[in-house]
Design a protein around this motif. Structure first.
Motif, PDB file in Angstrom:
ATOM      1  N   TRP A 171       5.994   8.583  -7.916  1.00 21.64           N
ATOM      2  CA  TRP A 171       6.201   7.140  -7.984  1.00 21.64           C
ATOM      3  C   TRP A 171       4.944   6.438  -8.453  1.00 21.64           C
ATOM      4  CZ3 TRP A 171      10.148   3.703  -7.332  1.00 21.64           C
ATOM      5  CH2 TRP A 171       9.758   2.363  -7.283  1.00 21.64           C
TER       6      TRP A 171
ATOM      7  N   GLY B  63       6.933  -2.077  -7.813  1.00 24.10           N
ATOM      8  CA  GLY B  63       7.859  -1.629  -6.799  1.00 24.10           C
ATOM      9  C   GLY B  63       9.264  -1.391  -7.314  1.00 24.10           C
TER      10      GLY B  63
ATOM     11  N   CYS C 167       3.398  -0.309  -2.260  1.00 27.03           N
ATOM     12  CA  CYS C 167       4.534  -0.525  -3.135  1.00 27.03           C
ATOM     13  C   CYS C 167       5.355   0.734  -3.324  1.00 27.03           C
ATOM     14  CB  CYS C 167       4.045  -1.013  -4.509  1.00 27.03           C
ATOM     15  SG  CYS C 167       3.569  -2.738  -4.488  1.00 27.03           S
ATOM     16  N   ASN C 168       4.758   1.817  -3.051  1.00 29.84           N
ATOM     17  CA  ASN C 168       5.476   3.059  -3.254  1.00 29.84           C
ATOM     18  C   ASN C 168       6.579   3.172  -2.215  1.00 29.84           C
ATOM     19  OD1 ASN C 168       6.297   5.704  -3.549  1.00 29.84           O
ATOM     20  ND2 ASN C 168       4.228   6.414  -4.046  1.00 29.84           N
ATOM     21  N   PRO C 169       7.783   3.260  -2.683  1.00 24.55           N
ATOM     22  CA  PRO C 169       8.875   3.307  -1.714  1.00 24.55           C
ATOM     23  C   PRO C 169       8.851   4.558  -0.856  1.00 24.55           C
ATOM     24  CG  PRO C 169       9.686   3.784  -3.901  1.00 24.55           C
ATOM     25  CD  PRO C 169       8.261   3.364  -4.049  1.00 24.55           C
ATOM     26  N   PHE C 170       8.154   5.515  -1.330  1.00 28.93           N
ATOM     27  CA  PHE C 170       8.109   6.750  -0.557  1.00 28.93           C
ATOM     28  C   PHE C 170       7.047   6.714   0.527  1.00 28.93           C
ATOM     29  CE2 PHE C 170      11.093   8.926  -3.086  1.00 28.93           C
ATOM     30  CZ  PHE C 170      10.925   8.480  -4.374  1.00 28.93           C
ATOM     31  N   TYR C 171       6.369   5.642   0.550  1.00 27.68           N
ATOM     32  CA  TYR C 171       5.322   5.537   1.562  1.00 27.68           C
ATOM     33  C   TYR C 171       5.858   4.729   2.724  1.00 27.68           C
ATOM     34  CZ  TYR C 171       1.168   3.969   3.969  1.00 27.68           C
ATOM     35  OH  TYR C 171       0.246   3.678   4.924  1.00 27.68           O
ATOM     36  N   ASN C 172       5.753   5.300   3.843  1.00 28.62           N
ATOM     37  CA  ASN C 172       6.185   4.568   5.028  1.00 28.62           C
ATOM     38  C   ASN C 172       4.978   3.917   5.674  1.00 28.62           C
ATOM     39  OD1 ASN C 172       8.826   5.543   4.755  1.00 28.62           O
ATOM     40  ND2 ASN C 172       8.200   7.479   5.696  1.00 28.62           N
TER      41      ASN C 172
ATOM     42  N   GLY D 231      12.832  -0.168  -5.415  1.00 26.56           N
ATOM     43  CA  GLY D 231      12.148   0.993  -4.866  1.00 26.56           C
ATOM     44  C   GLY D 231      12.995   1.769  -3.886  1.00 26.56           C
ATOM     45  N   SER D 232      13.725   1.043  -3.104  1.00 25.57           N
ATOM     46  CA  SER D 232      14.514   1.746  -2.106  1.00 25.57           C
ATOM     47  C   SER D 232      15.573   2.627  -2.761  1.00 25.57           C
ATOM     48  CB  SER D 232      15.160   0.730  -1.168  1.00 25.57           C
ATOM     49  OG  SER D 232      15.908  -0.207  -1.915  1.00 25.57           O
TER      50      SER D 232
ATOM     51  N   LYS E 177      14.002   5.499  -4.224  1.00 24.27           N
ATOM     52  CA  LYS E 177      13.580   6.448  -3.190  1.00 24.27           C
ATOM     53  C   LYS E 177      14.742   7.337  -2.791  1.00 24.27           C
ATOM     54  CE  LYS E 177      11.809   6.662   1.514  1.00 24.27           C
ATOM     55  NZ  LYS E 177      11.240   5.899   2.629  1.00 24.27           N
TER      56      LYS E 177
ATOM     57  N   SER F  21       6.037  10.577  -3.704  1.00 22.06           N
ATOM     58  CA  SER F  21       5.159   9.411  -3.665  1.00 22.06           C
ATOM     59  C   SER F  21       4.199   9.428  -4.847  1.00 22.06           C
ATOM     60  CB  SER F  21       4.380   9.411  -2.347  1.00 22.06           C
ATOM     61  OG  SER F  21       3.401   8.426  -2.364  1.00 22.06           O
TER      62      SER F  21
ATOM     63  N   ILE G 247       8.109  14.445   0.147  1.00 19.12           N
ATOM     64  CA  ILE G 247       7.880  13.018   0.034  1.00 19.12           C
ATOM     65  C   ILE G 247       6.534  12.739  -0.605  1.00 19.12           C
ATOM     66  CG2 ILE G 247       7.566  10.888   1.292  1.00 19.12           C
ATOM     67  CD1 ILE G 247      10.392  11.727   1.265  1.00 19.12           C
TER      68      ILE G 247
END
Lengths: 139, 769
Positions: free
Chosen positions: B327, B336, A112-117, B306-307, B310, B324, B320
């Motif tokens: 977040w 999210g 869910c973390n948007p910073f996680y790809n 979330g986007s 981000k 993260s 990041i």
């Protein structure tokens, strides 16, 4: 209780793998790697859509004399593999399931973390802490 | 060892370090462990360390007592200052700077560092510029450029130093170290419960924020972690812990920091009184965050996806990984998206991070978004910093679904509350009552037969005369409750046929009289009662005077079963409580007929009633009088009847008076039902018989007598009351029937009389002329 916990991506590369430091970690890595084959077997054997939670839990994949390997797969083909020490009081299946559930939840939170790809290594501290809690029990 | 004089700063610093080393709180420190680490952290050659140990006497004692420890520290300072190690130098060296311990941090620092130590993020993203914290003047003074780790007096330094020392074996010196320290809190090895990583943050943040040394930075900076931590950080950043975590860089800077912090420690300590909330968001910050939130999401109640978040936070140029982590901390409900609170918390953390504060392991309480009615959901207490993996797992779940626990907590409450409020079934309450209630009321009031709803009715039917009616009505008026009226009405209804117009009329009257609450008795049923008698108007019937045969005929109550004694007919007719006159006339004859008719028992009562009614007269029209009255009178008449069975009106009058007197007494009024029954029975049986008067009277008396008792008992027992009511109703019914019969008889009698008079006329023609 777990001696080693690994999160394997769909492409069968590890997103996260962690073992009890005391042990020879490489051995665990190897065990996890070999268990992937078993996981694939089980997945292919399932056939139907793996929507059912129960199917997510694969159960005992591979028992050795010292350890047991349990598997769990998500709907996105992300696999959780857990190596448990056999010498421990036999962990009940429910406990394993609950541990996998926690893993899955933590993994979801990471996702869910948007910073996680997706596809990156999991570096979430929360996830680490959760895994540690599971592993610390062993200690 | 000679006495050791320590300056205040030294004293404090040493004590902190000692505390740090004194893990077991035994007031003495073993040579191993932290002490060694500490000494190693002093960056002194080992031989020097040994020498120090020797000098301080620890080697002799085998452990470091407090004094030894202090001496050792002093010697360390001496050694670090370059002075030769001499015992004398302990006190001789003036202005000895505090012993420097690489990565040594005051206890406080170490504590904090402990929390930080867990921070594995050693991103050097932060420029290591750490303007000495305010009050770090000393640090500055001490030329504590970041490089020079001047051990500050801040006692705390020492301990942290020790743990720190170990990692610090590696030359630290990178400015990062300090930052690392700052990060330690977030990293948090659980080596030491961090008092509050937050505090660390603030100092770091402040330090970095503007490189504006001085308190201004501090004060201005909002998440100034509790100054103490700041202080402590300065004093004794848990360098040890931190160092363990971040072996490398921390050192110099940390030490510098520690030094600086040490100096400022005191100040900071003073400043940082509010340990409580290092992460508190000031209003202006809050406002700023809100504005930022609006730029992304105009609706303050909405979410930031979330986007978008981000992108927004990526602009802060934080790594990041840290983003993260931020977040993870700030997305409380793990959905999210960021709500306003979550966004503010995240922003706050970003700001803190940018300022050098380490990210906490868990969301500080002050940053926790307010959950709906939950407050304890957040077990996340203030940054436990700690590191805790130990703590984290337990806390992770809460942080994970903070809302859930809260919800769960609330739910149980809700459940409980709902349980408490627990459905209360509306208890159906019988409205019954009206009858029962009325009857009860009647009973209570009258306490006599007349209370019996049926009693008056019984009385009435028995007493066909108006008087009886009146009596009954009077009785009602006297106090019968609605019940009476009601019941009377019921009784009325029950005997539509039997009751002649009179009866109905009576009933109606009586029904209406007794009680307001009682449903007004059904309007006089002209017809049903006339089944037998054919539609005789009650009024007309009553209006019939004795002398008027037609009237009498007319007055005859319809459906009065022909009674055996036509002579008695007038009696019953008389008894009809129709008109006083009629009654009177009738009553005159009634007594005679009474004994003949089986109904006489009741009639006697009614006679008395009639008499009383006649006497009273006022009640004649006041048929509304509660039945009670008639009942009462009936009761009385019952007794009086016996006395004045054959009495004339006078007797009736007396009887009336008697009844009046007796009205109080309930005894005479035997339960109407009984007499009624008997009467009916007797009627049936004794129809052919004439001489039942006594019996009837007796029966009536008995009935009447029983009645009072009934009401009394009833008064107490509802069931009994109801039973009595039923009985009364039955009696009433019977009496009504009887009444109708008697009326019929009366009619017949009147006819006979008329015929007789005709005959007489014929026999004595012109005699009466």
């Amino acid at each position: 209780m777990a001696v080693c916990v690994a999160v394997i991506a769909k492409e069968n590369y590890p997103l996260y793998i962690r073992s009890i430091p005391t042990e020879n970690e490489l051995k665990f890595h190897y065990m996890v790697h070999t268990s992937l084959d078993v996981v694939d077997e089980k997945i292919s054997a399932m056939g139907k859509a793996l929507v059912d939670q129960r199917e997510l839990y694969l159960g005992l994949l591979y028992p050795t004399e010292d350890y047991k390997v349990y598997g769990y797969v998500t709907n996105s083909k992300v696999k959780f593999v857990m190596v448990v020490d056999s010498s421990n009081t036999a962990l009940r299946d429910n406990e394993i399931r609950s541990m996998f559930r926690k893993l899955h939840n933590s993994y979801t939170d990471v996702m869910c973390n948007p910073f996680y790809n997706p596809g990156d290594r999991i570096q979430s501290r929360a996830f680490d802490s959760m895994v540690t809690s599971m592993m610390i029990q062993v200690c | 060892m000679e006495g050791l004089t320590l300056s205040d700063a030294e004293q404090k610093y040493y004590s902190d370090l000692f505390s740090y080393c004194d893990i077991e709180s035994t007031k003495k420190v073993a040579a191993n462990g932290r002490v060694l680490e500490l000494f190693r952290a002093a960056q002194l050659p080992n031989d020097v360390v040994l020498q120090i140990m020797e000098l301080c006497g620890a080697t002799r004692l085998g452990y470091f007592g407090r004094s030894q420890f202090y001496i050792a520290l002093k010697l360390v300072a001496v050694a670090q200052s370059g002075f030769p190690l001499r015992v004398e130098s302990i006190n001789t060296v003036k202005d000895l700077p505090l012993p420097r311990f690489v990565a040594s941090k005051n206890e406080q620092e170490s504590r904090h560092a402990a929390s930080y130590s867990s921070d594995s993020e050693n991103q050097g993203s932060y420029s290591g510029v750490i303007p000495p914290p305010p009050g770090r003047g000393q640090v500055k003074k001490g030329s504590v450029s970041h490089d020079t780790v001047q051990p500050r007096t801040s006692a705390d330094q020492q301990e942290p130093a020790s743990p720190v020392v170990s990692p610090q074996q590696s030359p630290p010196t990178s400015p990062h170290t300090w930052r690392k320290h700052s990060r330690h809190p977030s990293g948090g090895n659980s080596e030491r419960p961090l008092a509050g990583p937050g505090p660390f943050w603030s100092p770091f943040g402040e330090a970095q924020s503007g490189s504006s040394a001085g308190d201004t930075v501090w004060s201005g900076h909002s998440p100034p972690p509790p100054q103490e931590t700041w202080v402590s950080f300065a004093d004794t950043p848990p360098t040890s812990t931190l160092l363990t975590m971040h072996p490398a860089s921390v050192q110099d800077q940390t030490t510098v920091r520690t030094v600086a912090s040490a100096t400022t420690a005191n100040e900071i300590r003073r400043q940082s009184s509010s340990y409580d909330d290092p992460w508190k968001i000031t209003d202006e910050q809050r406002q700023y965050y809100v504005n930022q939130f609006k730029t992304i999401q105009p609706d303050l109640n909405g979410f930031i996806p979330g986007s978008a978040a981000k992108e927004f936070f990526t602009k802060s140029k934080l790594p990041i990984l840290e983003l993260s982590h931020i977040w993870e901390l700030s997305d409380f409900d793990k959905d999210g998206a960021l709500t306003l609170d979550e966004f503010c918390a995240a922003f706050h953390l970003v700001v803190a991070r940018k300022n050098g504060y380490d990210l906490p392991e868990k969301l500080p309480e002050s940053l926790m978004p307010k959950l709906i009615d939950l407050e304890d959901s957040a077990d996340v207490g203030d940054q436990p910093g700690e590191v805790g993996y130990s703590g984290s797992p337990a806390e992770a779940p809460p942080s994970k679904s903070p809302s859930m626990p809260s919800l769960n907590q609330t739910w149980p409450e809700l459940n409980q509350s709902s349980e408490d409020t627990a459905i209360v079934h509306p208890v159906p309450i019988r409205m019954t009552p009206s009858k029962i209630h009325m009857q009860e009321m009647e009973l209570k009031r009258t306490g006599s037969d007349h209370t019996n709803p049926t009693s008056p009715l019984l009385v009435k039917p028995s007493d066909l005369s108006e008087e009886s009616k009146i009596n009954s009505s009077v009785k009602f008026a006297s106090g019968n409750t609605v019940a009476d009226g009601y019941s009377s009405s019921d009784s009325f209804t029950s005997d539509p046929e039997q009751i002649g117009n009179n009866v109905t009329h009576q009933r109606s009257h009586s029904g209406t009289s007794p009680d307001n609450t009682a449903p007004p008795p059904p309007p006089p049923r002209p017809q049903p009662s006339h089944s037998r008698s054919s539609s005789l108007d009650m009024n007309r019937t009553f209006a019939v005077t004795t002398g008027q045969q037609q009237a009498g005929v007319v007055a005859h109550p319809p459906a009065v079963p022909p009674r055996p004694q036509p002579s008695q007919a007038p009696g019953p007719v008389v008894h009809r409580p129709v008109d006083a006159d009629g009654l009177i006339t009738h009553t005159s004859t009634s007594p005679q007929q009474i004994p003949e008719q089986p109904n006489f028992a009741d009639f006697s009562q009614f006679e008395v009633f009639a008499a009383s009614n006649v006497n009273e007269e006022q009640d004649d029209e006041a048929e509304k009088h509660p039945e009670v009255l008639p009942v009462e009178k009936a009761s009385d008449p019952a007794s009086s009847l016996r006395v004045a069975k054959t009495d004339s009106k006078i007797e009736e009058k007396t009887a009336a008076s008697v009844p009046a007197n007796v009205s109080k007494g309930t005894t005479p009024l035997a339960p109407p039902p009984k007499p009624v029954r008997r009467r009916l029975k007797s009627e049936d049986e004794l129809r052919p018989e004439v001489d039942e008067h006594t019996q009837k009277t007796g029966v009536l008396a008995a009935v009447l007598a029983s009645q009072p008792s009934i009401p009394r008992s009833v008064g107490k027992d509802k069931k009994a009351i109801q039973a009595s009511i039923r009985r009364n109703k039955e009696t009433n019914t019977v009496l009504a029937r009887l009444n109708s019969e008697l009326q019929q008889q009366l009619k017949d009698v009147l006819e006979e009389r008329i015929s007789l008079e005709v005959q007489l006329e014929q026999l004595r023609p012109f005699s009466h002329l």
